[in-house]
Structure formats: C-alpha cells, structure tokens
Design an enzyme around this catalytic site. Structure first.
Site, mmCIF file in Angstrom:
data_model
loop_
_atom_site.group_PDB
_atom_site.id
_atom_site.type_symbol
_atom_site.label_atom_id
_atom_site.label_comp_id
_atom_site.label_asym_id
_atom_site.label_seq_id
_atom_site.Cartn_x
_atom_site.Cartn_y
_atom_site.Cartn_z
ATOM 1 N N GLU A 1 0.889 -1.158 0.000
ATOM 2 C CA GLU A 1 0.000 0.000 0.000
ATOM 3 C C GLU A 1 0.934 1.217 0.000
ATOM 4 O O GLU A 1 1.855 1.276 0.821
ATOM 5 C CB GLU A 1 -0.872 0.005 1.254
ATOM 6 C CG GLU A 1 -1.836 1.159 1.220
ATOM 7 C CD GLU A 1 -2.760 1.267 2.424
ATOM 8 O OE1 GLU A 1 -2.754 0.364 3.268
ATOM 9 O OE2 GLU A 1 -3.465 2.286 2.489
ATOM 10 N N ARG B 1 6.492 -13.057 9.466
ATOM 11 C CA ARG B 1 6.989 -11.705 9.275
ATOM 12 C C ARG B 1 8.401 -11.584 9.824
ATOM 13 O O ARG B 1 8.729 -12.190 10.838
ATOM 14 C CB ARG B 1 6.063 -10.773 10.045
ATOM 15 C CG ARG B 1 6.221 -9.341 9.664
ATOM 16 C CD ARG B 1 5.084 -8.556 10.154
ATOM 17 N NE ARG B 1 5.028 -8.573 11.613
ATOM 18 C CZ ARG B 1 4.269 -7.759 12.294
ATOM 19 N NH1 ARG B 1 3.496 -6.914 11.672
ATOM 20 N NH2 ARG B 1 4.245 -7.806 13.599
ATOM 21 N N LYS C 1 5.201 -0.329 11.282
ATOM 22 C CA LYS C 1 4.978 0.972 10.657
ATOM 23 C C LYS C 1 4.699 2.019 11.734
ATOM 24 O O LYS C 1 5.194 3.139 11.682
ATOM 25 C CB LYS C 1 3.786 0.856 9.703
ATOM 26 C CG LYS C 1 3.895 1.782 8.522
ATOM 27 C CD LYS C 1 2.835 1.465 7.492
ATOM 28 C CE LYS C 1 3.415 0.769 6.278
ATOM 29 N NZ LYS C 1 2.418 0.412 5.275
HETATM 30 N N1 LIG Z 1 -2.034 -9.697 1.031
HETATM 31 C C1 LIG Z 1 -1.001 -8.937 1.190
HETATM 32 O O1 LIG Z 1 0.105 -9.259 0.813
HETATM 33 C C2 LIG Z 1 -1.202 -7.630 1.894
HETATM 34 C C3 LIG Z 1 -0.731 -6.503 1.115
HETATM 35 C C4 LIG Z 1 -1.047 -5.188 1.769
HETATM 36 N N2 LIG Z 1 -1.265 -4.221 0.750
HETATM 37 C C5 LIG Z 1 0.114 -4.720 2.632
HETATM 38 O O2 LIG Z 1 0.869 -3.878 2.189
HETATM 39 O O3 LIG Z 1 0.269 -5.136 3.740
#
Ligand SMILES: NC(=O)CC[C@H](N)C(=O)O
Length: 779
Positions: free
Chosen positions: A249, A469, A479
């Site tokens: 995003e 993660r 973030k």
């Molecule tokens: N499904 C995903 O990979 C999530 C993407 C989401 N846009 C993010 O940036 O976290």
C-alpha cells in the site's frame, strides 16, 4: 544445563536440535513448559519431536492452547506434522474462541484419519477417470494443479505417496513418454521473448532458489480449487504458469521486511519461469500519496527487480463497483446506515445489523447514490452479508465500500466511494491471474474472507500462502513504531541510517546485493509468527560484500599532530599499496609519508597502560604501510616519533595521514538504534533506545584522493570500518556514514572509541556487552 540436555535426549530430539535449543532462551523455555505441562519425562522420538515442533510454533496468542495440543500429541491423536499444522492453523484463526469445539478442531487436525495406500490408490484412480482430456493433453497436464486438487481430496495423506501414486498411474495410463511428448513439453515451457529478456535482466544465472512451490502448503485447499472453466479462463488469458505480485500500500516507506517479500515473490516466479507484478494496493486515499508510489518504484529498482507490469488496485475501481453490484443483486451485500460505534458494538455482541434484510433493489439504489455523492462520509457503507455471528470476526458482515470525499493519488476525484482492502485484494489477485498470493501471517485470518468473495463472484482463485513476518534484533519494524521515531525526531527522517527502511539501509551504505543476500539467507517459512533474526546476520552480509568491493584508505576521526623527529624537514616518501588487497586487479594507490602526520587521538595516551598498545611515551608502535616507530614524547596536542628499522616488530599498526594529504570531512559513526535486543518485548520500546547510536566526528580528516568521491561511494577506512558517502555531501563538504565496523567484536571497542571523549571500556553499558557477546558467539 546438563540435566536439561538429558531431558531433551529422553524425548528423542537429535543432537543438533538439542544444541540449537540450548542456545535460544525462548525455544528451550517453550519445550520445557510443554513437557512440564503434560508431565512427560521420556517418550517415543516421534511424539517428542512433535511436542518440540508444536512448542516452537506456539505464539503468545496460542499459549493457552498448549495443553490441548500437547495432550493430542501425547495421546497419539495428532501423530504427524501435517496434522499438527492443521490443528495449529485452526487455532490461529480461532483465537477468539474461549472453548475449542472438539469436533471442528478434530476435523481441522485430521484426528482419527489414517490414509492407507489402498485409499490413495483408489482416490487417484477415481480422480484420473474424471480427467477426460488427459489422454489428449498427455504429459503436458498441469502437475502442480493435479496434486493440489488431489490434496484436497486426501488432505492427510502423505504428499510423497500421493505424487508417487499419481505418477505411476499416469504412466500406466499413457505409457512412457514418447518423443512427441518430450517435444510438447519443451514448447510448453517456451515463453514469449519479452519475458525471457526480463528474466535475463534479473540475473537468472544465480538461481540457487530455495523456493519450492510444493512447500507452500495450506490446510484448506478445498477453497483454492478452481473449476475447469476457471482454470481454462486463466490459461487462455495468462501465458505464465506462475504469476506472483508484490502488493504494497503506498502509505509509507519500504523496509527490510518488504525486501524479504519482494525477493520471495520475484524469485519464486523466476524459479518457475513466471513473472511478478508490482501492484499498488491503493484503496485508502487518505493515507496514500505520489511520494510513496515513486519511492516504492525507486526501491524496487535499487534492489534490482523489474516488475513485469506495474498495476494499481485503483485501476479496477470500476470493476470492483460492478462486482459489488453483483453481490447486492445476489442478496449478498447490503447498505448499512449504522454509525461506526453502533456497528462495532453489534459486531462484538454478534448481533445482526437492522439493515441486513433490505431488499436488493433498494440496496442498489442506495449504492448508486453513494457513488453519486448523495450521502455524507460515514453515513452509510456497503457490507457483505456473511454471518454476524461468525467466530472469525473478519467474516462478520465486513464493510466493502465506504464514502470518502478525498481525491485519489492515482484516480484524481473520479470516485467518492472506495472499496476496502479485503474486497479489493482478492479480486485484483484474481483478475490479474495471480497464481500464488503470498502475504505475512497476520493476514491468515482474512483468508476465509478472501475466498468467500471469489466464490460468491465465481472468480478464479489464486493460492494464498502466508509466511512469517521478519523481525530483526535491536530495532523495530512496525509501521507505527517507525512513524513514531520519525515524527518525534528520535531519528533523522525515513532514511535515517539507523533504521531498516530501504532508504535508511541505502544511506547507511548497504548494497542491494547485501540486502538480497540477507533475504536469501533467512529464507521464507511459515513457522511461528515471526522470523526473528539477529542484526549481526545483516551486518555480516554487508561486510562480506564490501570486503571485496570497497577500496581501502585511511581517515582520522579526531586528529592529533605527530612529528617524526629523525627525518629531514622536507622528507617525503611515496608508498604504494593495494586498493583492495584481496583483489589485486583493482591496482594500487599512492600515499605519502612526511615529517608531519596526523594520528587519531583515540590511539594516543599521555600515560601508558598495561592493556594498551597504541601511542604512549616510550612505546614501539607501527604505522600502517610504513613500519615501526618509537614514541619519544606525548603531550595533549603533539606526539614525537622516531622512525625505526624494519626489523623491529610492533604489536599493532595504526592508521595515519600525512599533513600534506589530509583534507577535512565529517564522519558519522552509527551503532544499533536500540540497546535492547528485542525492544518489542519492553513495555515501552522507547526505553530500549541506545543514547550513543549516532556519534558525529565533525573534525575528521580524510585522504585528499577522496575529493572526487560521489554520494554512495563506498570504502573502507582502515581499522575504522566500511563507510558510505552521504547524499548530503555537496559543495566541498564530505560526510561519511559508517555502514559497519570491520568485525563484530569491534563494536565494543567502537563505543569505547568515542573520539576525544575518552569513554573507557568500563563505561560501556553492561547490557550492550552482553548483547555483543551473545552475538559474537552466535556468529
Ligand atoms: N495480502 C497482502 O500481501 C497484503 C498486502 C497489503 N497491501 C500490505 O501492504 O500489507
């Protein structure tokens, strides 16, 4: 410790596992806790290993399920990894349940299911009978799709047996491969020229990829299975059997965790001769802007990855609107006028919205008016009609479109309603023909919703796979925390060299090669929630890279004048030394030894000390590249030396610069931003900050050869570490950022070395020493 070791031996763990477990505090704590809980002192190796595996996968949120899992394992109800994974996944997606319903859990973990070879044989036979086109397409059939489908039929069968049986039966059916078959297989893998070129650009030759699609196993494959029709649709529209995407995003800067995802997605596709899209997941115009879009593109370029295509989720807003209309028409979505507070209360109480039963015709009218700007923000939203009482909160009638009168960075003011992430992501994946939709484990709870939309809309279903993660020691990556550090000026912006944003790393001096190597090294797994890696791993990647790339030279952080008494006033001697000793092709550089030189104050003491081997009255020292000297006298501002014959052997060699060749520069010495090994574990992570993470040596000197340096030039200042010329270096001002010390153990010295301030070793915070020791041991 010995006692613990015996305990682990008694449950049948192998020596390496035991050794590794004894090293990690948490791993050991977890397995011992499990053993205590079920009172196991000795057991079969299989059970012991499952108990171990389970303990390593228990995140904090699942801690209260330890007893349940352990009991199932001890009682033999869960007897293999697949079952364990099934059980774990069920628990991870149902953390909100107070009581775990045995029936559902057993189903998820395949309790009581034993798959016999006979069953496998029969299922495969039946499955192949239904593949009518197999005899025509012969060996060009899609193997991974076949096994995927088979797995849904027999999720608890051992994968190897299943594929073995499949191969055998197919061969029995078709006979061995003919020449025609071999030819067909070859043409099938031939890909359009454009793609080939792109793969070449991406440096395919080094494909030691660990990414194996067969390892990406999820539990509920039934939801992933596509009808023949959908598969055909995909096949006709996309020539690539594997298509992945990197979907950030554009609402912030990328960090090392994104680099992991980028590497994974690109290399997974490359490995299977597929391609990767960069997709901006741009559904929230309030948080997104062009600056971030540009920055993400720039960072991908920096890492050396070229997306096959760059797409924007927002380009599909029209389609998403139409799909929402379809859902409304099917009675699967409704417009809801509740306020945010009201609806969140209903969701918590598992109560339905009073607008749930509005008829499609009326919903359509309201939705159309939403799009026309008839309502205010938050007055109404469109919700999917799923199940307000569903145990998984993401399925409790989630909002899918909302009103925002904010222009969009990519679409301008075309829209005042915006689709939400969950609705958007799956549909974009699907219409882009993505085969493998990989994301981090926080998204696991949203997977059911992902498939719900695609099923209701009868759209092609990509295979969703989650991985853990990345987290790195002595720093934060969330973030929110990074934002806090930047906006409270705890660090100097998003590209501060102490944070692990890609811009920060780059400014610190990390090369793309070193970052990609790191990602490769840590690999991608689905274990636990987090993939916790010591910072020293990252540092060792850049050290290795720069060791062969960075030219050597010398700099002085805090100069003190030294005079060589026994040479003439105009003495000068040209010394020729290798630019990169390991790489003689890079040639030599010349340095001048003159009567007056600079030494580093940090290497100089007016009084000698037993453990000190620098400059002190009466000592014999060495100067790099030019041999031994005797220290005649030392005052606060001046040192007098006598040059000695080469046969004297000093203990160590110091760096220096001729007064004639020294020119001013600024050197920034960086250290871990957090003293705390895992700041996320602290109640207040800010308390873990290292007050000495940045030290500026404003009066430093460098060799005048460096006057031609350009930002991002990298080099080694002998004894001090690897350095990168900062972007702020202009108008004759040179600022060198220390990327990393030459060796891990130098870190302690480095802190003691805070230029003229004479920080003594004892001043180094104890915890820091412990950490550094811990790190050094691990390496
Ligand atoms: N499904 C995903 O990979 C999530 C993407 C989401 N846009 C993010 O940036 O976290």
């Amino acid at each position: 410790m010995e006692e613990v070791q015996t305990r682990l031996q008694k449950i049948g763990l192998d020596e390496t596992t035991i050794k590794n477990t004894l090293k990690g505090k948490n791993a050991l704590k977890s397995i011992l806790q499990t053993l205590d809980l079920v009172g196991v002192k000795e057991c079969d190796k299989k059970i012991g290993n499952l108990l171990y595996e389970m303990s390593q996968n228990l995140t904090e949120a699942l801690d209260n399920r330890r007893a349940l899992l352990a009991t199932y394992i001890v009682e033999g109800k869960i007897s293999n990894k697949l079952q364990l994974e099934g059980g774990l996944e069920y628990l991870r997606t149902h953390t909100h349940l107070e009581q775990v319903p045995a029936q559902d859990f057993d189903k998820a973990a395949g309790v009581g299911i034993v798959v016999t070879p006979e069953q496998i044989k029969n299922t495969v036979a039946e499955f192949l009978q239904n593949k009518q086109d197999l005899k025509t397409i012969r060996y060009t059939y899609n193997f991974s799709e076949y096994t995927k489908q088979l797995r849904t039929l027999l999720p608890f069968a051992e994968g190897k047996l299943l594929t073995q049986e499949l191969n055998q039966q197919i061969e029995a059916l078709l006979g061995p491969k003919t020449e025609e078959d071999l030819k067909a297989a070859k043409t099938q893998t031939k890909k359009p020229q454009q793609q080939q070129q792109q793969l070449e650009q991406q440096g395919e030759e080094e494909d030691d990829c660990k990414f194996d699609i067969s390892k990406l196993v999820a539990r509920d494959l039934a939801t992933t299975v596509n009808s023949e029709q959908l598969l055909n649709w995909r096949k006709q529209n996309f020539p690539y059997e594997v298509l992945t995407r990197f979907p950030p995003e554009p609402n912030g800067y990328l960090h090392i965790g994104h680099a992991k995802s980028i590497n994974f997605n690109f290399r997974l596709a490359q490995h299977y001769k597929g391609v990767t899209y960069l997709r901006f997941d741009d559904t929230n115009p309030e948080k997104e802007c062009q600056e971030f879009i540009d920055n993400i593109k720039e960072n991908l370029r920096f890492l050396g990855y070229t997306p096959f295509k760059t797409t924007h989720a927002s380009d599909n807003f029209g389609k998403l609107y139409d799909y929402a209309v379809q859902l409304i028409q099917k009675g699967k979505a409704y417009c809801c006028f509740l306020s945010k507070e009201e609806s969140s209360k209903l969701r918590t109480d598992l109560k339905p919205s009073p607008y749930r039963d509005t008829q499609p015709a009326e919903n359509l009218e309201i939705f159309r008016k939403m799009k026309m700007g008839y309502y205010k923000e938050n007055e109404v939203c469109l919700r999917a009609k799923i199940d307000p009482t569903h145990p998984n909160p993401t399925l409790r009638d989630p909002a899918i479109f909302r009103i925002r009168f904010t222009p969009h960075p990519h679409q301008g003011d075309k829209w005042c309603i915006y689709p939400l992430y969950d609705f958007t992501h799956c549909i974009c994946d699907s219409i882009e023909g993505i085969t493998h939709s990989c994301c981090t484990l926080e998204f696991e709870v949203r997977r059911d919703l992902y498939y719900w939309f695609l099923k209701e809309l009868d759209l092609y279903r990509p295979f969703v796979w989650e991985f853990s993660r990345l987290n790195v020691s002595n720093t934060v990556l969330s973030k929110r925390k990074l934002h806090h550090l930047v906006f409270n000026n705890i660090v100097d912006g998003w590209d501060d060299p102490r944070i692990l944003t890609l811009n920060g790393l780059r400014r610190r001096g990390y090369t793309a090669d070193s970052i990609n190597k790191f990602c490769d090294l840590i690999s991608v797994t689905r274990k636990g929630n987090e993939n916790f890696i010591g910072m020293h791993v990252l540092e060792s990647c850049i050290r290795k890279d720069l060791d062969v790339k960075a030219p050597r030279t010398m700099a002085i952080l805090e100069p003190i004048l030294a005079i060589i008494d026994n040479v003439a006033e105009d003495f000068s001697e040209e010394l020729e030394v290798a630019i990169i000793p390991r790489n003689p092709q890079k040639g030599n550089r010349k340095i001048l030894l003159t009567k007056q030189i600079y030494l580093d104050k940090n290497d100089v003491r007016t009084e000698d000390h037993a453990d000190f081997w620098g400059v002190a009255p009466g000592k014999i020292i060495g100067l790099k590249q030019c041999g031994p000297f005797k220290v005649l006298s030392v005052t606060a501002n001046e040192v007098h030396l006598e040059r000695l014959g080469k046969d004297v052997k000093p203990k160590g060699f110091l760096h220096w610069l001729s007064v004639k060749e020294a020119t001013p520069c600024v050197v920034r010495l960086y250290d871990y931003l957090f003293e705390a090994y895992d700041p996320n574990e602290l109640e207040d992570y800010i308390k873990g900050i290292n007050p000495n993470s940045k030290i500026v040596c404003a009066n430093a000197l460098m060799h005048k050869d460096l006057l031609n340096s350009k930002p991002e030039d990298k080099l080694q200042f002998e004894r001090l570490g690897y350095f990168n010329l900062d972007f702020d270096s202009k108008d004759g001002k040179f600022i060198w950022n220390r990327t990393v010390t030459l060796q891990e153990k130098d870190k302690i010295k480095a802190i003691a070395q805070v230029d003229g301030k004479q920080v003594q070793k004892k001043d180094v915070p104890q915890q820091k020493k412990d950490n550094a020791k811990k790190e050094a041991k691990k390496e």
